[in-house]
Scaffold this motif. Structure first.
Motif, PDB file in Angstrom:
ATOM      1  N   ASN A   1      32.676  23.195 -12.799  1.00  0.00           N
ATOM      2  CA  ASN A   1      32.828  23.257 -14.275  1.00  0.00           C
ATOM      3  C   ASN A   1      33.355  24.866 -14.247  1.00  0.00           C
ATOM      4  O   ASN A   1      33.873  25.361 -15.437  1.00  0.00           O
ATOM      5  N   THR A   2      33.105  25.801 -13.290  1.00  0.00           N
ATOM      6  CA  THR A   2      33.392  27.255 -13.405  1.00  0.00           C
ATOM      7  C   THR A   2      34.773  27.491 -12.698  1.00  0.00           C
ATOM      8  O   THR A   2      35.400  28.339 -12.803  1.00  0.00           O
ATOM      9  N   GLY A   3      35.042  26.498 -11.504  1.00  0.00           N
ATOM     10  CA  GLY A   3      35.930  26.980 -10.469  1.00  0.00           C
ATOM     11  C   GLY A   3      37.703  26.199 -10.833  1.00  0.00           C
ATOM     12  O   GLY A   3      38.105  26.298  -9.930  1.00  0.00           O
ATOM     13  N   GLY A   4      37.902  26.109 -12.134  1.00  0.00           N
ATOM     14  CA  GLY A   4      39.122  25.642 -12.555  1.00  0.00           C
ATOM     15  C   GLY A   4      39.411  24.183 -12.287  1.00  0.00           C
ATOM     16  O   GLY A   4      40.827  24.020 -12.354  1.00  0.00           O
ATOM     17  N   ILE A   5      38.700  23.356 -11.916  1.00  0.00           N
ATOM     18  CA  ILE A   5      38.851  22.104 -11.496  1.00  0.00           C
ATOM     19  C   ILE A   5      39.282  21.303 -12.634  1.00  0.00           C
ATOM     20  O   ILE A   5      40.008  20.345 -12.662  1.00  0.00           O
ATOM     21  N   ALA A   6      38.490  21.493 -13.690  1.00  0.00           N
ATOM     22  CA  ALA A   6      38.617  20.850 -15.097  1.00  0.00           C
ATOM     23  C   ALA A   6      39.910  20.964 -15.790  1.00  0.00           C
ATOM     24  O   ALA A   6      40.487  20.001 -16.127  1.00  0.00           O
ATOM     25  N   ARG A   7      40.623  21.998 -15.612  1.00  0.00           N
ATOM     26  CA  ARG A   7      41.925  22.205 -15.947  1.00  0.00           C
ATOM     27  C   ARG A   7      43.083  21.331 -15.349  1.00  0.00           C
ATOM     28  O   ARG A   7      43.866  20.935 -15.937  1.00  0.00           O
ATOM     29  N   ARG A   8      42.788  21.316 -13.896  1.00  0.00           N
ATOM     30  CA  ARG A   8      43.693  20.666 -13.211  1.00  0.00           C
ATOM     31  C   ARG A   8      43.504  19.105 -13.374  1.00  0.00           C
ATOM     32  O   ARG A   8      44.563  18.555 -13.464  1.00  0.00           O
ATOM     33  N   LEU A   9      42.552  18.587 -13.761  1.00  0.00           N
ATOM     34  CA  LEU A   9      42.006  17.362 -13.996  1.00  0.00           C
ATOM     35  C   LEU A   9      42.803  16.708 -15.338  1.00  0.00           C
ATOM     36  O   LEU A   9      43.270  15.766 -15.520  1.00  0.00           O
ATOM     37  N   VAL A  10      42.640  17.528 -16.415  1.00  0.00           N
ATOM     38  CA  VAL A  10      43.244  17.421 -17.571  1.00  0.00           C
ATOM     39  C   VAL A  10      44.611  17.328 -17.631  1.00  0.00           C
ATOM     40  O   VAL A  10      45.217  16.568 -18.154  1.00  0.00           O
ATOM     41  N   ASP A  11      45.417  18.360 -16.650  1.00  0.00           N
ATOM     42  CA  ASP A  11      46.766  18.269 -16.612  1.00  0.00           C
ATOM     43  C   ASP A  11      47.251  16.751 -15.751  1.00  0.00           C
ATOM     44  O   ASP A  11      48.144  16.031 -16.383  1.00  0.00           O
TER      45      ASP A  11
ATOM     46  N   ALA B   1      44.052  12.026 -27.049  1.00  0.00           N
ATOM     47  CA  ALA B   1      42.841  11.327 -27.009  1.00  0.00           C
ATOM     48  C   ALA B   1      42.749  10.820 -25.737  1.00  0.00           C
ATOM     49  O   ALA B   1      41.480  10.604 -25.358  1.00  0.00           O
ATOM     50  N   HIS B   2      43.547  10.018 -25.312  1.00  0.00           N
ATOM     51  CA  HIS B   2      43.547   9.185 -24.007  1.00  0.00           C
ATOM     52  C   HIS B   2      43.371  10.014 -22.998  1.00  0.00           C
ATOM     53  O   HIS B   2      42.657   9.875 -22.066  1.00  0.00           O
ATOM     54  N   THR B   3      43.717  11.187 -22.727  1.00  0.00           N
ATOM     55  CA  THR B   3      43.668  12.596 -22.007  1.00  0.00           C
ATOM     56  C   THR B   3      42.403  12.862 -21.617  1.00  0.00           C
ATOM     57  O   THR B   3      41.711  12.841 -20.664  1.00  0.00           O
ATOM     58  N   ASN B   4      41.763  13.083 -23.150  1.00  0.00           N
ATOM     59  CA  ASN B   4      40.407  13.204 -22.962  1.00  0.00           C
ATOM     60  C   ASN B   4      39.411  12.269 -22.360  1.00  0.00           C
ATOM     61  O   ASN B   4      38.561  12.867 -21.433  1.00  0.00           O
ATOM     62  N   VAL B   5      39.673  11.049 -22.621  1.00  0.00           N
ATOM     63  CA  VAL B   5      38.725   9.983 -22.146  1.00  0.00           C
ATOM     64  C   VAL B   5      39.072   9.982 -20.476  1.00  0.00           C
ATOM     65  O   VAL B   5      38.018   9.861 -19.664  1.00  0.00           O
ATOM     66  N   LEU B   6      40.353   9.826 -20.310  1.00  0.00           N
ATOM     67  CA  LEU B   6      40.393  10.112 -18.497  1.00  0.00           C
ATOM     68  C   LEU B   6      40.088  11.109 -17.784  1.00  0.00           C
ATOM     69  O   LEU B   6      39.457  11.234 -16.680  1.00  0.00           O
ATOM     70  N   ALA B   7      40.114  12.300 -18.466  1.00  0.00           N
ATOM     71  CA  ALA B   7      39.739  13.578 -17.722  1.00  0.00           C
ATOM     72  C   ALA B   7      38.327  13.571 -17.653  1.00  0.00           C
ATOM     73  O   ALA B   7      37.786  14.124 -17.006  1.00  0.00           O
ATOM     74  N   ASN B   8      37.597  13.151 -18.924  1.00  0.00           N
ATOM     75  CA  ASN B   8      36.057  12.971 -18.502  1.00  0.00           C
ATOM     76  C   ASN B   8      35.716  11.914 -17.738  1.00  0.00           C
ATOM     77  O   ASN B   8      34.506  12.141 -16.846  1.00  0.00           O
TER      78      ASN B   8
END
Length: 434
Positions: free
Chosen positions: A76-86, A100-107
């Motif tokens: 959550n802190t180490g920058g992984i979330a942003r790469r998964l969103v991309d 919206a679909h990006t939000n679901v897939l990234a989650n």
């Protein structure tokens, strides 16, 4: 009569304490002790409850819980979330309502890595909120998408919910539970995407600009190290290379190395991660200890057997029994978080599920999915509060937007309950079922 008295004392004391603002873990401990006093002398009650609380957390497999919590906090802190969103944006960017679909897939991706619905809602929601606002999305709609999809990580492994259930259920394979969570977890994400597609198409929410093949490759390359965590941890556990606890330790080491490689983890941030992990671990472990005392009291007084007999005497049909069970779980999920719900209701409902022919692995998926739905519903939905917080909207604005997802997920819960292959097919194919 003994079991009936125990039910009245145990649950009466528990709910009175709970609704007067006493924390769940403390309410469990006090209610268990009071119930024991109704049947045993003071000295015996004190000794046995204390002993059972100690035994409840004296388990090697439970070491996986703080380790996975730590790994999730690092991610959550180490920058992984942003790469998964991309990565998710590249995958679904050409679909109407792409964000919206990006939000679901990234989650789904981040939840599978962190095993935490709250962490996913915070990390992915905060990353995408501003993008959605600039693209003209209704903030309440964006928050609803984030809230509904964040709990997918509680089903898609590795997940601490499955580890806690395995510990309480006794003898249920963590590997089987991990494999059983894939199909329901993926279906949960797809159900949310289908519902979201209908609304995004009606509102004419935009696609995103097409990316070049080189850009897509660069994004994929940046996300692959994070995605490999699933392969390493889940693959290692299922293949028997290491236990769930050892897999959690591997996850911690992997995420720390990855965060350092990304240069996104400072010493101050690491100190904060350790602090949050210690606090969360203390809460969870005390909760498990208190529930162990309650489990002993229920077993000693015959509560699970009495409830099973009472329910089966009221309804002869297994279908009716399962429907009543689902209603109970959905109600429980509205006022209780997933960990205490698993700890309290597994000893009560698992014998009933087995009595009507449900496999313990399938029941685990039903229980976890029902609690996933509970995390997005008021008044105690943890994901609901986090999701509204990061989006800056009120619960009153979000709840109406959540109703279609709630209906869709309840239908999915019914399907998982009455179609065993949805949860048992994959672990059965891999020879993980007894």
């Amino acid at each position: 009569m003994g079991a009936l008295t125990a039910v009245a004392v145990l649950f009466g004391a528990f709910f009175v304490l709970l609704f007067t603002g006493v924390p769940i873990s403390v309410s469990l401990g006090i209610a268990s002790f009071v119930t024991a006093l109704a049947f045993l002398p003071w000295d015996d009650s004190t000794y046995i409850i204390g002993q059972q609380m100690n035994v409840g957390i004296e388990s090697f497999s439970l070491l996986a819980v703080p380790l996975f919590i730590f790994a999730g906090n690092v991610m959550n802190t180490g920058g992984i979330a942003r790469r998964l969103v991309d990565l998710a944006l590249v995958a679904v960017g050409r679909v109407p309502g792409a964000l919206a679909h990006t939000n679901v897939l990234a989650n789904m991706l981040f939840g599978a890595l962190s095993g935490s619905a709250v962490a996913a809602a915070a990390a992915i929601g905060s990353t995408l909120h501003e993008r959605q606002r600039k693209a003209g999305y209704d903030p309440a709609f964006g928050a609803a998408i984030n809230i509904a999809s964040a709990p997918t990580g509680l089903l898609i492994p590795p997940t601490t919910a499955a580890i806690v259930y395995s510990t309480v259920a006794g003898g249920v394979s963590v590997s089987a539970l991990f494999m059983a969570g894939y199909v329901p977890g993926i279906l949960m994400g797809l159900v949310i995407m289908v519902i979201a597609f209908a609304f995004t198409r009606r509102e004419k929410y935009p696609k995103v600009d097409r990316v070049t093949a080189a850009e897509a490759f660069r994004v994929l390359l940046g996300a692959i190290p994070g995605l490999l965590l699933i392969v390493v941890v889940v693959g290692g556990i299922v293949l028997g290379v290491f236990t769930a606890t050892e897999g959690a330790a591997v996850a911690v080491l992997y995420t720390l190395v990855l965060s350092l490689a990304y240069r996104s983890m400072s010493w101050t941030a690491l100190k904060d991660v350790v602090t949050r992990t210690v606090v969360a671990t203390g809460i969870v472990m005390f909760l498990i200890a208190a529930s162990a005392g309650m489990s002993w009291v229920m077993a000693y007084t015959g509560i699970p057997t009495a409830i099973t007999q009472a329910l089966l005497s009221v309804a002869d049909s297994p279908v009716v029994v399962l429907v009543l069970m689902l209603i109970l779980l959905l109600v429980v999920g509205t006022f209780m978080d997933i960990t205490p719900a698993i700890l309290i209701f597994t000893p009560i409902l698992l014998p009933i599920a087995e009595e009507v022919g449900m496999d313990p692995v399938q029941f685990g998926m039903v229980l976890i999915l029902a609690m996933c739905i509970g995390t997005m519903t008021p008044p105690v939905g943890s994901v609901l509060f986090v999701g509204t917080g990061v989006s800056g909207v009120s619960i009153e604005q979000v709840v109406p937007k959540l109703l279609p997802y709630f209906v869709g997920l309840v239908l999915l819960l019914i399907a998982v309950t009455f179609i065993p292959a949805l949860s048992l097919g994959l672990p059965g194919m891999m020879g993980l079922l007894d």
